[in-house]
Design a protein around this motif. Structure first.
Motif, PDB file in Angstrom:
ATOM      1  N   ILE A 113      63.405  -1.487 -19.041  1.00  0.00           N
ATOM      2  CA  ILE A 113      64.656  -0.743 -19.273  1.00  0.00           C
ATOM      3  C   ILE A 113      65.546  -2.166 -19.914  1.00  0.00           C
ATOM      4  O   ILE A 113      66.406  -1.848 -19.652  1.00  0.00           O
ATOM      5  CB  ILE A 113      65.237  -0.054 -18.177  1.00  0.00           C
ATOM      6  CG1 ILE A 113      66.589   0.165 -18.388  1.00  0.00           C
ATOM      7  CG2 ILE A 113      65.095  -0.951 -16.970  1.00  0.00           C
ATOM      8  CD1 ILE A 113      66.422   1.841 -19.177  1.00  0.00           C
ATOM      9  N   GLY A 114      64.942  -3.576 -19.298  1.00  0.00           N
ATOM     10  CA  GLY A 114      65.928  -4.589 -19.323  1.00  0.00           C
ATOM     11  C   GLY A 114      66.174  -4.710 -20.914  1.00  0.00           C
ATOM     12  O   GLY A 114      66.840  -5.487 -21.414  1.00  0.00           O
ATOM     13  N   PRO A 115      65.296  -4.791 -22.091  1.00  0.00           N
ATOM     14  CA  PRO A 115      65.543  -5.355 -22.830  1.00  0.00           C
ATOM     15  C   PRO A 115      66.652  -4.701 -23.411  1.00  0.00           C
ATOM     16  O   PRO A 115      67.494  -4.599 -24.227  1.00  0.00           O
ATOM     17  CB  PRO A 115      64.257  -5.599 -23.465  1.00  0.00           C
ATOM     18  CG  PRO A 115      62.998  -5.473 -22.749  1.00  0.00           C
ATOM     19  CD  PRO A 115      63.861  -4.558 -21.300  1.00  0.00           C
ATOM     20  N   LYS A 116      67.022  -3.129 -23.379  1.00  0.00           N
ATOM     21  CA  LYS A 116      67.816  -2.260 -23.510  1.00  0.00           C
ATOM     22  C   LYS A 116      68.726  -2.136 -23.291  1.00  0.00           C
ATOM     23  O   LYS A 116      69.654  -1.775 -23.803  1.00  0.00           O
ATOM     24  CB  LYS A 116      67.081  -0.627 -23.363  1.00  0.00           C
ATOM     25  CG  LYS A 116      66.009  -0.349 -23.744  1.00  0.00           C
ATOM     26  CD  LYS A 116      64.947   0.985 -23.091  1.00  0.00           C
ATOM     27  CE  LYS A 116      63.571   1.617 -23.662  1.00  0.00           C
ATOM     28  NZ  LYS A 116      63.439   1.277 -25.413  1.00  0.00           N
ATOM     29  N   LEU A 117      68.483  -3.095 -21.985  1.00  0.00           N
ATOM     30  CA  LEU A 117      70.247  -2.353 -21.499  1.00  0.00           C
ATOM     31  C   LEU A 117      70.641  -4.479 -21.874  1.00  0.00           C
ATOM     32  O   LEU A 117      71.726  -4.674 -21.466  1.00  0.00           O
ATOM     33  CB  LEU A 117      70.484  -2.921 -20.301  1.00  0.00           C
ATOM     34  CG  LEU A 117      69.387  -1.377 -19.616  1.00  0.00           C
ATOM     35  CD1 LEU A 117      69.656  -1.603 -18.017  1.00  0.00           C
ATOM     36  CD2 LEU A 117      70.501  -0.477 -20.204  1.00  0.00           C
ATOM     37  N   GLU A 118      70.180  -5.579 -22.280  1.00  0.00           N
ATOM     38  CA  GLU A 118      70.712  -6.960 -22.016  1.00  0.00           C
ATOM     39  C   GLU A 118      72.119  -6.570 -22.869  1.00  0.00           C
ATOM     40  O   GLU A 118      73.007  -7.613 -23.045  1.00  0.00           O
ATOM     41  CB  GLU A 118      68.955  -7.744 -23.216  1.00  0.00           C
ATOM     42  CG  GLU A 118      68.176  -8.284 -22.105  1.00  0.00           C
ATOM     43  CD  GLU A 118      68.841  -9.432 -21.029  1.00  0.00           C
ATOM     44  OE1 GLU A 118      70.020 -10.307 -21.415  1.00  0.00           O
ATOM     45  OE2 GLU A 118      68.316  -9.749 -20.119  1.00  0.00           O
ATOM     46  N   LYS A 119      72.068  -5.879 -24.282  1.00  0.00           N
ATOM     47  CA  LYS A 119      73.419  -6.242 -25.286  1.00  0.00           C
ATOM     48  C   LYS A 119      74.459  -5.313 -24.255  1.00  0.00           C
ATOM     49  O   LYS A 119      75.475  -5.172 -24.764  1.00  0.00           O
ATOM     50  CB  LYS A 119      72.899  -5.421 -26.570  1.00  0.00           C
ATOM     51  CG  LYS A 119      72.952  -3.351 -25.492  1.00  0.00           C
ATOM     52  CD  LYS A 119      72.090  -2.958 -27.435  1.00  0.00           C
ATOM     53  CE  LYS A 119      72.105  -1.357 -26.920  1.00  0.00           C
ATOM     54  NZ  LYS A 119      70.908  -0.947 -25.237  1.00  0.00           N
ATOM     55  N   ASP A 120      74.031  -4.527 -23.354  1.00  0.00           N
ATOM     56  CA  ASP A 120      75.519  -4.095 -22.213  1.00  0.00           C
ATOM     57  C   ASP A 120      76.054  -4.969 -21.142  1.00  0.00           C
ATOM     58  O   ASP A 120      76.704  -4.746 -19.913  1.00  0.00           O
ATOM     59  CB  ASP A 120      75.173  -3.310 -21.792  1.00  0.00           C
ATOM     60  CG  ASP A 120      74.080  -1.549 -22.837  1.00  0.00           C
ATOM     61  OD1 ASP A 120      75.409  -1.560 -23.511  1.00  0.00           O
ATOM     62  OD2 ASP A 120      73.622  -1.119 -22.541  1.00  0.00           O
TER      63      ASP A 120
END
Length: 499
Positions: free
Chosen positions: A199-206
């Motif tokens: 999940i970490g890479p998916k949330l970096e943009k947020d």
């Protein structure tokens, strides 16, 4: 279950979700409004609802507000002195390529056995930020690994107060619970790391822009957002090389730039990792010593629940110096006088601590509001009502304490309260359920890990320091805590065949 109390819980949660996701109001306002709505729907008098809000707010901040303030101050001094950067580079050098999430999760699990999650995360988060800065990626993965690693042992392994109280209430063997809890934590740690890496890479943009800037400096958003791929690919190797040589870092980032130019004749300020670790290690060791000695002292007095406990002389002294507030005070004094050069001025130090206090302000308010909502849910009887309802269902014996703890946790937010409530309700039922006190204790502790969200003060500590909000916070933190909760269920079923 009383339908009015069920409606109060559902409407209260819905209020938070709608306000946070659909309005321009922030989480602090959403939590306070939800506390009011929940109390009114539950039928509590207006004056009682307001009293619950103020009591919950004050009690929560009394236990964690000062710790957050001191923790961010300590983190700021570590940052401006170059200490956090030195620790991060030593960490990356020692671990090598791609293993940083494992290191953060393991560190969190070890630290949180004697230290409350809130305090431990505040203390260790600067290290996660510094590693991400050196790697130029992956901060969300590291922060989630650290935070949930702490959750595992905080909920499963005495002498953390919750499991310790559960052992006393259910009369479970303390040593056996320590061993079983450690086994559960070790088996569940890969779940933590796997979910964080997914999940970490998916949330970096947020990431909140201010947090992104604080972590990555002037690194381009696209580079910082490749956390998951970087962790196992070329950028992880670059991070190791950067750590070893000091080259290749963001040219706009100088960890000691805030110190200014040294006076004539003074040497450039450099901090070694061993020295930089002192302000972190000393508070942690004091808190560990306090927790361990208190647990041994309670065991010697036969009062693990702590109802009539009177500390011995040694335990009393350690209870003072090992309390998170005093321990962190000692840590921040060490940071100022050990990490900063002698030519640093009083006004510089005051300015840095003021900046740290300003950054902590909203975190403290939101954490207190989460405590206020949890107190309203407790005072209106939602948690107790859920526990009594689930205990009457026809279920396998081990699932009764597990589900009681889970529902109470969702209802009022505190994992410690959830496991203690589940143990209290389950204690007279253990013999009839056909399970051992040890298995019942494990079920209470594991069930209390589920779905940390808006009414949990630790949710706000982790998500605000990490820079996640709204849906991203739920996907990241609520998701990872639910993943380890689900992972504990088959472990409990296996344990039920052995214990």
């Amino acid at each position: 279950m009383d339908l009015q109390l069920l409606a109060a819980l559902v409407i209260g949660i819905a209020t938070i979700i709608v306000i946070v996701l659909r309005t321009r109001l922030d989480a602090f306002v959403a939590l306070l409004v939800a506390a009011l709505v929940t109390g009114f729907v539950a039928g509590a008098p207006v004056t009682d609802v307001l009293e619950s809000i103020t009591n919950g707010f004050g009690t929560t901040l009394g236990s964690i507000g000062i710790v957050i303030g001191l923790g961010v101050g300590l983190g700021k001094i570590l940052e401006v002195s170059g200490g956090a950067d030195a620790l991060a580079r030593a960490f990356v050098r020692a671990l090598g390529r791609g293993r940083e999430p494992w290191a953060m999760g393991t560190t969190g699990a070890v630290v949180s056995i004697p230290v409350f999650c809130d305090s431990g995360f505040v203390i260790m988060n600067p290290l996660a930020r510094s590693i991400a800065r050196v790697k130029r990626a992956g901060y969300v993965t590291l922060a989630l690994s650290l935070g949930c690693g702490m959750t595992l042992t905080h909920h499963l392994v005495p002498p953390t107060p919750g499991p310790l109280g559960v052992a006393g209430i259910l009369e479970a063997d303390l040593g056996a619970l320590v061993l079983a809890g450690l086994v559960f934590a070790v088996v569940l740690l890969p779940v933590v790391i796997g979910y964080a890496r997914w999940i970490g890479p998916k949330l970096e943009k947020d990431l909140d822009p201010e947090v992104r800037e604080a972590v990555y400096g002037s690194v381009a958003a696209g580079t910082a957002g490749t956390g998951g791929a970087a962790a196992g690919g070329a950028e992880a190797g670059t991070a190791t090389a950067v750590a070893a040589t000091g080259e290749g870092r963001d040219p706009a980032y100088d960890p000691a730039a805030a110190l200014g130019e040294p006076p004539a004749g003074a040497k450039p300020h450099r901090i070694r990792a061993g020295l930089a670790s002192l302000p972190l290690l000393v508070p942690l060791l004091l808190i560990v010593a306090n927790t361990v000695v208190t647990a041994v002292d309670k065991n010697a007095q036969g009062d693990l629940a702590g109802e009539d406990y009177t500390p011995s002389a040694v335990a009393g002294v350690l209870a003072f110096v090992g309390s998170p507030v005093v321990a962190l005070l000692i840590g921040i004094v060490l940071a100022v006088y050990v990490l900063l050069p002698r030519w640093t001025t009083r006004s510089q130090v005051g300015g840095w601590l003021s900046e740290a206090a300003a950054s902590a302000g909203l975190i403290i308010l939101i954490t207190g509001a989460g405590g206020a909502l949890g107190q309203v849910l407790r005072d209106t009887g939602v948690g107790d009502e859920l526990a009594e309802a689930i205990s009457s269902w026809s279920l396998p014996g081990v699932l009764v304490p597990f589900l009681i703890a889970s529902l109470v946790r969702v209802a009022q937010g505190s994992g410690t309260v959830a496991m203690i409530t589940a143990a209290s309700v389950t204690a007279p039922l253990v013999a009839g359920l056909g399970i051992s006190p040890l298995l019942a204790a494990l079920a209470c502790c594991a069930g209390s890990m589920v779905f940390s969200y808006f009414n949990d003060s630790y949710f706000w500590v982790v998500t605000r320091f990490t820079g996640l909000d709204g849906v991203a916070a739920l996907r990241g933190w609520s998701g990872i805590t639910t993943a380890v909760w689900l992972g504990s269920l088959p472990l409990l079923l296996i344990a039920s065949t052995l214990l």
